[in-house]
Structures are given as C-alpha cells and as structure tokens.
Design a protein around this motif. Structure first.
Motif, mmCIF file in Angstrom:
data_model
loop_
_atom_site.group_PDB
_atom_site.id
_atom_site.type_symbol
_atom_site.label_atom_id
_atom_site.label_comp_id
_atom_site.label_asym_id
_atom_site.label_seq_id
_atom_site.Cartn_x
_atom_site.Cartn_y
_atom_site.Cartn_z
ATOM 1 N N VAL A 72 -15.844 14.276 6.542
ATOM 2 C CA VAL A 72 -14.998 14.190 7.738
ATOM 3 C C VAL A 72 -13.549 13.905 7.353
ATOM 4 C CG1 VAL A 72 -14.541 12.863 9.829
ATOM 5 C CG2 VAL A 72 -16.883 13.513 9.257
ATOM 6 N N ILE A 73 -13.356 12.963 6.440
ATOM 7 C CA ILE A 73 -12.000 12.599 6.032
ATOM 8 C C ILE A 73 -11.300 13.771 5.354
ATOM 9 C CG2 ILE A 73 -10.665 11.111 4.479
ATOM 10 C CD1 ILE A 73 -12.805 8.939 4.983
ATOM 11 N N LEU A 74 -12.001 14.438 4.437
ATOM 12 C CA LEU A 74 -11.403 15.587 3.760
ATOM 13 C C LEU A 74 -11.116 16.721 4.734
ATOM 14 C CD1 LEU A 74 -13.431 15.733 0.419
ATOM 15 C CD2 LEU A 74 -11.048 15.027 0.737
ATOM 16 N N GLY A 75 -11.988 16.883 5.731
ATOM 17 C CA GLY A 75 -11.764 17.921 6.734
ATOM 18 C C GLY A 75 -10.486 17.683 7.510
ATOM 19 N N PHE A 76 -10.277 16.438 7.949
ATOM 20 C CA PHE A 76 -9.053 16.103 8.674
ATOM 21 C C PHE A 76 -7.827 16.256 7.765
ATOM 22 C CE2 PHE A 76 -11.783 13.884 11.800
ATOM 23 C CZ PHE A 76 -11.214 14.399 12.960
ATOM 24 N N TYR A 77 -7.984 15.877 6.504
ATOM 25 C CA TYR A 77 -6.844 15.947 5.578
ATOM 26 C C TYR A 77 -6.452 17.404 5.318
ATOM 27 C CZ TYR A 77 -3.945 15.181 1.465
ATOM 28 O OH TYR A 77 -2.895 15.163 0.582
ATOM 29 N N ILE A 78 -7.431 18.261 5.120
ATOM 30 C CA ILE A 78 -7.143 19.677 4.870
ATOM 31 C C ILE A 78 -6.513 20.319 6.107
ATOM 32 C CG2 ILE A 78 -8.210 21.927 4.423
ATOM 33 C CD1 ILE A 78 -10.289 20.435 2.707
ATOM 34 N N LYS A 79 -6.987 19.903 7.278
ATOM 35 C CA LYS A 79 -6.482 20.493 8.517
ATOM 36 C C LYS A 79 -5.042 20.095 8.783
ATOM 37 C CE LYS A 79 -7.597 21.015 13.427
ATOM 38 N NZ LYS A 79 -8.546 20.645 14.513
ATOM 39 N N LYS A 80 -4.739 18.793 8.608
ATOM 40 C CA LYS A 80 -3.373 18.326 8.887
ATOM 41 C C LYS A 80 -3.100 17.097 8.035
ATOM 42 C CE LYS A 80 -0.140 17.702 12.697
ATOM 43 N NZ LYS A 80 0.016 17.571 14.174
ATOM 44 N N LEU A 128 0.824 -1.206 0.000
ATOM 45 C CA LEU A 128 0.000 0.000 0.000
ATOM 46 C C LEU A 128 0.860 1.258 0.000
ATOM 47 C CD1 LEU A 128 -2.711 -1.049 2.629
ATOM 48 C CD2 LEU A 128 -2.957 -0.963 0.138
ATOM 49 N N PRO A 129 0.356 2.346 -0.583
ATOM 50 C CA PRO A 129 1.124 3.602 -0.609
ATOM 51 C C PRO A 129 1.269 4.183 0.792
ATOM 52 C CG PRO A 129 -1.115 3.960 -1.416
ATOM 53 C CD PRO A 129 -0.944 2.475 -1.280
ATOM 54 N N THR A 130 2.422 4.780 1.049
ATOM 55 C CA THR A 130 2.677 5.368 2.368
ATOM 56 C C THR A 130 2.553 6.890 2.357
ATOM 57 O OG1 THR A 130 5.057 5.427 1.874
ATOM 58 C CG2 THR A 130 4.212 3.482 3.027
ATOM 59 N N SER A 131 2.379 7.490 1.188
ATOM 60 C CA SER A 131 2.240 8.948 1.118
ATOM 61 C C SER A 131 0.883 9.373 1.671
ATOM 62 C CB SER A 131 2.387 9.427 -0.326
ATOM 63 O OG SER A 131 1.345 8.894 -1.130
ATOM 64 N N ALA A 132 0.778 10.651 2.009
ATOM 65 C CA ALA A 132 -0.470 11.169 2.574
ATOM 66 C C ALA A 132 -1.610 11.068 1.562
ATOM 67 C CB ALA A 132 -0.278 12.619 3.027
ATOM 68 N N ILE A 133 -1.357 11.459 0.323
ATOM 69 C CA ILE A 133 -2.412 11.421 -0.688
ATOM 70 C C ILE A 133 -2.783 9.971 -1.016
ATOM 71 C CG2 ILE A 133 -0.783 11.505 -2.619
ATOM 72 C CD1 ILE A 133 -4.256 13.173 -2.428
ATOM 73 N N GLY A 134 -1.798 9.093 -0.993
ATOM 74 C CA GLY A 134 -2.077 7.670 -1.233
ATOM 75 C C GLY A 134 -2.944 7.078 -0.140
ATOM 76 N N SER A 135 -2.651 7.428 1.120
ATOM 77 C CA SER A 135 -3.469 6.952 2.236
ATOM 78 C C SER A 135 -4.877 7.521 2.156
ATOM 79 C CB SER A 135 -2.818 7.344 3.568
ATOM 80 O OG SER A 135 -1.630 6.620 3.789
ATOM 81 N N LEU A 136 -4.993 8.789 1.733
ATOM 82 C CA LEU A 136 -6.309 9.406 1.585
ATOM 83 C C LEU A 136 -7.142 8.641 0.555
ATOM 84 C CD1 LEU A 136 -8.313 11.747 2.109
ATOM 85 C CD2 LEU A 136 -7.155 12.993 0.255
ATOM 86 N N ALA A 137 -6.531 8.312 -0.576
ATOM 87 C CA ALA A 137 -7.249 7.569 -1.615
ATOM 88 C C ALA A 137 -7.633 6.182 -1.113
ATOM 89 C CB ALA A 137 -6.381 7.453 -2.863
ATOM 90 N N GLY A 138 -6.728 5.528 -0.397
ATOM 91 C CA GLY A 138 -7.016 4.192 0.136
ATOM 92 C C GLY A 138 -8.136 4.214 1.163
#
Length: 288
Positions: free
Chosen positions: A221-229, A179-189
């Motif tokens: 909720v997920i996008l909110g957390f991602y945008i915040k940090k 699995l991808p370890t990058s932030a955007i990769g984790s977001l997509a997963g």
C-alpha cells in the motif's frame, strides 16, 4: 475490579511508594507555586504546572514499576491469570489505583488558584483546565509505565524502561525535527514504523503469519501511494509524528490558554490504547 483496586490502593499507602509520590509531587508544585505565583507575582498557575512536568520522569517510574512486574516476579500473577476476574478488570483495577494516588496531589494543587485569587487576580478557567490536562498527561505516562511493567518481571528494568520512554516523549519535538523531510526519507521512515508495528503485533498475537501478512500488505500500500504521487510524502513523517506530541497538547492549555479538544482526545486515545495493549500482554501470557 473493585477488589483489585482496593488491594492495590492499600498496598501503595501501606508501603512508602504512594506517600513518596504524593509528597514529592506536592513539594515540587509548592516550590514552583511559591516562586512563580507568590514571589514573582505570576497570575497564571498553569505556568507553575509547566515547570513541574519534568518531575514525572522520576516519579512515574517509581509508581508504576511494581504494578505488574512484582506480580510476575513473585509468581502471584498466576493467581490473577487464573482468577474468574477478567484481565481487563485486573488491569483497570491497578490503573485506577495509580490514578487515585496521582489525584491526591492534583486535588491539593486545586487550592493554588484560590490562594492566587485571595492575593489578586486569578484565571480560574485557564488554571483548572490546565490542571485537567496535567492530570491526563500524567495518566498517559502512568499507562505507559504500566505497559512496560507488564513486559518484565524486574522492577528495575520496568523503572529504567519507563524513564527512557518518558525522556523520549519529553524530547519528542526535538527528535521529530531531526527526521528527514524529503519524500524518500519519509518513505524509509514510514517503512521503519511499519516494521516496528508488525514486531509489536507479533509479540502480542504470537502469530508471525499475521505480522508478516500485515508487513507485506502495508508495504504494498505504501509503495503504491508513493509510486502514484511521491510528492505527498515530502515532510509527511515529521508532520505525522509531530501530531503525537504530548507537550504540544499541554502547552495549548497552559501557555496559549486554549481549550484544545483534539489534545484531550489524543490523551484519552493513548490511555485507551496503552491499557488495551497491557491487557493483550497479559492475555498472551494466560494462554501460554
């Protein structure tokens, strides 16, 4: 539940299914026990149990494939769905019957540490703790097979589906490592996991509004957390899914000789979840 349990247990041992499961698992444990402990002199029986885990991929589908699929194929599930017994009682009766079949070879395996002690040093605490978690790991796999059996009327599809899922569980650590370890990769997963959960929710509830609302809310909720940090999402998906590794929990007992309470709780939680989902599948069919 008691009547269902007795009927199912009788059915397993009136046919070859129960005897094949007990005999095959006992034989494989005996072969590994002879090779590892009696011939090579390993004092830990838990190493033998580790070697026999792979056998469950073949034996568990054989045991679980008929549990609910056969009822649906022969139309006898209508009797269960309209009976005064609760669906939870029906599912638990079938599940406990399969656990009883499983318990027979596991109880026979409990003699092995005693045989080791008769020939030298034994590690009773580590070995019997490993036997406990060995039983619970198989119980998780049986609960998974029962859920798959509830989703189809074909025993072949139930067996193949269970085998594929068990194979994925045994390859879990390797698959998680891809699995991808990058932030955007984790977001997509995480979004993919959310979609899968919503599809499962829709299948169980039959309400696309509930599933759609959950998807919209979860995405927000997920996008909110991602945008915040966004930095917190780095390596988040592999770590989260890696915590569900069934083999890691077993290896804590069998290899590291550590009494892993979180591992036990993981097994018990998965059993409860899978049994609950099986009940929900039957509940949906009753109302349909």
């Amino acid at each position: 539940m008691k009547a269902i349990y007795k009927r199912e247990l009788r059915a397993y041992f009136n046919s070859m299914t129960g005897w094949i499961f007990v005999a095959a698992l006992t034989v494989f444990i005996g072969i590994y026990f002879t090779a590892n402990n009696l011939i090579n002199g390993y004092t830990y029986f838990s190493y033998t149990l580790s070697g026999t885990l792979i056998v469950f991929m073949a034996l568990v589908p054989v045991l679980t494939m008929r549990s609910l699929a056969e009822e649906r194929h022969s139309k006898t599930d209508q009797l269960l769905l309209t009976s005064p017994a609760t669906l939870t009682g029906v599912v638990l009766g079938k599940y406990f019957a399969m656990l009883t079949v499983l318990a027979a070879p596991v109880l026979l395996a409990c003699l092995c540490p005693l045989i080791i002690r008769m020939n030298g040093t034994a590690h009773f605490k580590a070995d019997y703790a490993s036997l406990l978690v060995y039983f619970l790991l198989a119980a998780v796999e049986i609960a998974l097979g029962m859920l798959v059996s509830a989703l189809t009327e074909s025993q072949v599809i139930a067996a193949v589906g269970t085998f594929c899922l068990l194979l994925a569980l045994y390859l879990w650590d390797g698959l998680v490592g891809l699995l991808p370890t990058s932030a955007i990769g984790s977001l997509a997963g995480i979004f993919v996991v959310l979609v899968f959960v919503c599809l499962l929710l829709n299948a169980l509830s039959g309400s696309w509004k509930l599933a759609g609302g959950t998807l919209v809310l979860g995405t927000a909720v997920i996008l909110g957390f991602y945008i915040k940090k966004s930095s917190t999402f780095a390596d988040l998906l592999p770590k989260a899914l890696g915590s569900f590794s069934l083999l890691d929990a077993f290896n804590s007992f069998a290899t590291d000789h550590v009494f892993d309470i979180p591992g036990l709780l993981l097994y018990l939680s998965l059993i409860a979840l899978l049994v609950f989902l099986t009940v929900q599948v039957l509940q949906k069919r009753r109302w349909n």
